[in-house]
Design a protein around this motif. Structure first.
Motif, PDB file in Angstrom:
ATOM      1  N   UNK A 117      43.416   8.508 -22.207  1.00 15.04           N
ATOM      2  CA  UNK A 117      42.649   7.620 -23.083  1.00 15.04           C
ATOM      3  C   UNK A 117      42.333   8.332 -24.392  1.00 15.04           C
ATOM      4  N   UNK A 118      42.771   7.748 -25.501  1.00 12.38           N
ATOM      5  CA  UNK A 118      42.560   8.384 -26.792  1.00 12.38           C
ATOM      6  C   UNK A 118      41.127   8.262 -27.283  1.00 12.38           C
ATOM      7  N   UNK A 119      40.265   7.518 -26.563  1.00 10.90           N
ATOM      8  CA  UNK A 119      38.849   7.491 -26.947  1.00 10.90           C
ATOM      9  C   UNK A 119      38.074   8.639 -26.309  1.00 10.90           C
ATOM     10  N   UNK A 120      38.751   9.468 -25.538  1.00  9.00           N
ATOM     11  CA  UNK A 120      38.145  10.665 -24.959  1.00  9.00           C
ATOM     12  C   UNK A 120      38.082  11.723 -26.062  1.00  9.00           C
ATOM     13  N   UNK A 121      36.877  12.201 -26.390  1.00 12.85           N
ATOM     14  CA  UNK A 121      36.729  13.129 -27.511  1.00 12.85           C
ATOM     15  C   UNK A 121      37.549  14.395 -27.337  1.00 12.85           C
ATOM     16  N   UNK A 122      37.682  14.874 -26.091  1.00 15.97           N
ATOM     17  CA  UNK A 122      38.442  16.099 -25.863  1.00 15.97           C
ATOM     18  C   UNK A 122      39.921  15.911 -26.174  1.00 15.97           C
ATOM     19  N   UNK A 123      40.419  14.678 -26.105  1.00 18.47           N
ATOM     20  CA  UNK A 123      41.828  14.425 -26.361  1.00 18.47           C
ATOM     21  C   UNK A 123      42.211  14.780 -27.789  1.00 18.47           C
ATOM     22  N   UNK A 124      41.292  14.583 -28.717  1.00 20.51           N
ATOM     23  CA  UNK A 124      41.564  14.921 -30.124  1.00 20.51           C
ATOM     24  C   UNK A 124      41.936  16.386 -30.254  1.00 20.51           C
ATOM     25  N   UNK A 125      41.193  17.250 -29.549  1.00 18.08           N
ATOM     26  CA  UNK A 125      41.449  18.681 -29.681  1.00 18.08           C
ATOM     27  C   UNK A 125      42.724  19.090 -28.948  1.00 18.08           C
ATOM     28  N   UNK A 126      43.102  18.316 -27.944  1.00 17.74           N
ATOM     29  CA  UNK A 126      44.392  18.586 -27.317  1.00 17.74           C
ATOM     30  C   UNK A 126      45.523  18.297 -28.293  1.00 17.74           C
TER      31      UNK A 126
ATOM     32  N   UNK B 143      42.038   9.995 -37.693  1.00 12.24           N
ATOM     33  CA  UNK B 143      42.467  11.363 -38.020  1.00 12.24           C
ATOM     34  C   UNK B 143      41.354  12.185 -38.659  1.00 12.24           C
ATOM     35  N   UNK B 144      40.162  11.617 -38.771  1.00 15.29           N
ATOM     36  CA  UNK B 144      39.101  12.279 -39.534  1.00 15.29           C
ATOM     37  C   UNK B 144      38.750  13.657 -38.987  1.00 15.29           C
ATOM     38  N   UNK B 145      38.812  13.834 -37.661  1.00 11.59           N
ATOM     39  CA  UNK B 145      38.474  15.134 -37.083  1.00 11.59           C
ATOM     40  C   UNK B 145      39.674  16.073 -37.035  1.00 11.59           C
ATOM     41  N   UNK B 146      40.883  15.525 -37.086  1.00  8.30           N
ATOM     42  CA  UNK B 146      42.074  16.366 -37.030  1.00  8.30           C
ATOM     43  C   UNK B 146      42.426  16.979 -38.380  1.00  8.30           C
TER      44      UNK B 146
ATOM     45  N   UNK C 230      35.803  24.409 -30.627  1.00  9.94           N
ATOM     46  CA  UNK C 230      35.627  23.898 -31.997  1.00  9.94           C
ATOM     47  C   UNK C 230      34.150  23.646 -32.303  1.00  9.94           C
ATOM     48  N   UNK C 231      33.398  23.184 -31.319  1.00  9.73           N
ATOM     49  CA  UNK C 231      31.965  22.982 -31.529  1.00  9.73           C
ATOM     50  C   UNK C 231      31.256  24.311 -31.771  1.00  9.73           C
ATOM     51  N   UNK C 232      31.690  25.345 -31.087  1.00  7.43           N
ATOM     52  CA  UNK C 232      31.058  26.655 -31.199  1.00  7.43           C
ATOM     53  C   UNK C 232      31.404  27.349 -32.514  1.00  7.43           C
ATOM     54  N   UNK C 233      32.668  27.260 -32.937  1.00  6.75           N
ATOM     55  CA  UNK C 233      33.138  28.048 -34.085  1.00  6.75           C
ATOM     56  C   UNK C 233      33.285  27.251 -35.373  1.00  6.75           C
ATOM     57  N   UNK C 234      33.414  25.935 -35.283  1.00  5.08           N
ATOM     58  CA  UNK C 234      33.721  25.141 -36.462  1.00  5.08           C
ATOM     59  C   UNK C 234      35.228  25.046 -36.663  1.00  5.08           C
ATOM     60  N   UNK C 235      35.648  24.100 -37.497  1.00 11.65           N
ATOM     61  CA  UNK C 235      37.076  23.807 -37.653  1.00 11.65           C
ATOM     62  C   UNK C 235      37.902  25.007 -38.101  1.00 11.65           C
ATOM     63  N   UNK C 236      37.464  25.672 -39.161  1.00  8.07           N
ATOM     64  CA  UNK C 236      38.270  26.753 -39.748  1.00  8.07           C
ATOM     65  C   UNK C 236      38.425  27.932 -38.801  1.00  8.07           C
ATOM     66  N   UNK C 237      37.315  28.424 -38.251  1.00  4.24           N
ATOM     67  CA  UNK C 237      37.375  29.594 -37.376  1.00  4.24           C
ATOM     68  C   UNK C 237      38.067  29.274 -36.059  1.00  4.24           C
TER      69      UNK C 237
ATOM     70  N   UNK D  13      38.561  20.108 -22.626  1.00  2.00           N
ATOM     71  CA  UNK D  13      37.153  20.336 -22.933  1.00  2.00           C
ATOM     72  C   UNK D  13      36.922  21.738 -23.486  1.00  2.00           C
ATOM     73  N   UNK D  14      37.671  22.717 -22.998  1.00  2.00           N
ATOM     74  CA  UNK D  14      37.539  24.071 -23.524  1.00  2.00           C
ATOM     75  C   UNK D  14      37.881  24.092 -25.011  1.00  2.00           C
ATOM     76  N   UNK D  15      38.919  23.365 -25.403  1.00  2.00           N
ATOM     77  CA  UNK D  15      39.268  23.262 -26.818  1.00  2.00           C
ATOM     78  C   UNK D  15      38.135  22.613 -27.609  1.00  2.00           C
ATOM     79  N   UNK D  16      37.579  21.551 -27.043  1.00  2.00           N
ATOM     80  CA  UNK D  16      36.502  20.842 -27.736  1.00  2.00           C
ATOM     81  C   UNK D  16      35.286  21.742 -27.940  1.00  2.00           C
TER      82      UNK D  16
END
Length: 324
Positions: free
Chosen positions: A130-139, A171-174, A58-65, A52-55
């Protein structure tokens, strides 16, 4: 074992956020990390909280930063610390085999491996999440960058994989978090990078001695994982207290207490995490919340639900719904 991860990952990210003048208190709260979290020594944290910290980063800074911050954290802290613990090795392949052992200790529930694939190998990590967990993408983003930065550090180059595998079904968010030339293969059994044999055979220059199995520093890394594994089958005993736990792992109460203190964990937290781990396992197998509450020894569903959510950040009903 309740899903945990080595705390250096979270600490390094928070440190770099602070360096950018960002107030991390809200991010800590949103991620489910302990309030007033500050690392004084290495310990373990709930895996979901670090996801969740990773998620939220990314929400706070955006993808690039956010990607730039994560890579900086890896380059300046996490990767150098990992490589400093390697023994003597002559090639990238040999070094990565040692790295796997270290990562396995840092994330006990992950299956990290180096397996043949085509004209090289896949350096991969498989997680029972579970790969449907949004935080898993950022992991997965974090995992892939760890692997890339490790290879770059070992080869002293700007190496990038031509292809990566991810467990996520989209992969759209990755993709925005990585250079465009990398090809993504989604819905795989594990997340990882493809490394060809030319890279694997390159020499490395790491000569620091490998830690001894009896070395106290090495015990600091793996003792908590061993303790969790040994105590897990006994946690539901009627009298599972500090004295009984020490008896099971054949140490004194003082030794067990010291071992837990070294990782910033109380015996109550250890017991709670073990019970939550067993509860999670039963919920994922399709057991009703009411049944799991009884199995875990709780007086009511409400009491169980409150305790489970406090530890995992998820209501048990959400876990149960995913099995329907």
């Amino acid at each position: 074992m309740f899903p945990v991860v080595y705390s250096d990952y979270a600490t390094s990210i928070l440190s770099h956020l602070k360096q950018q003048g960002i107030d991390v208190s809200e991010l800590v709260a949103a991620s489910g990390l302990p309030s007033e979290y500050q690392q004084t020594e290495s310990t373990f944290l709930p895996l979901r909280a670090v996801f969740r910290l990773l998620e939220v980063t990314y929400q706070e800074l955006g993808d690039e930063k956010a990607t730039a911050l994560i890579r900086n954290a890896l380059r300046t802290h996490i990767v150098p610390k990992t490589l400093s613990e390697l023994g003597e090795c002559k090639t990238v392949h040999q070094a990565l085999n040692q790295v796997i052992r270290l990562i396995q200790v840092q994330i006990p529930q992950s299956k990290v491996s180096l397996d043949p694939m085509g004209d090289g190998v896949i350096f991969s990590r498989q997680k029972p999440v579970h790969t449907d967990d949004s935080a898993f993408i950022w992991s997965e983003v974090f995992t892939l960058w760890i692997m890339i930065e490790l290879v770059q550090a070992l080869t002293k180059s700007n190496w990038l994989p031509k292809q990566v595998h991810v467990q996520s079904h989209s992969c759209s968010e990755l993709i925005p978090c990585f250079p465009r030339q990398i090809q993504f293969i989604q819905a795989r059994e594990a997340s990882g990078v493809i490394i060809d044999n030319k890279v694997l055979s390159q020499p490395v220059f790491i000569s620091s001695p490998a830690p001894s199995d009896e070395d106290e520093g090495n015990a600091h890394y793996n003792a908590i994982g061993q303790t969790y594994s040994a105590l897990r089958p006994y946690v539901l005993e009627l009298k599972f207290d500090l004295e009984r736990a020490a008896q099971i792992i054949e140490v004194s109460k003082r030794t067990l207490q010291r071992r837990l203190n070294q990782h910033g964990i109380t015996f109550r937290q250890l017991r709670d995490n073990l019970i939550a781990d067993l509860a999670l396992e039963q919920l994922q197998k399709g057991e009703a919340v009411s049944r799991v509450a009884v199995n875990m020894g709780f007086a009511s569903i409400t009491q169980f639900s409150r305790s489970f959510k406090r530890i995992t950040g998820l209501a048990p009903s959400r876990i149960a719904l995913r099995q329907i």
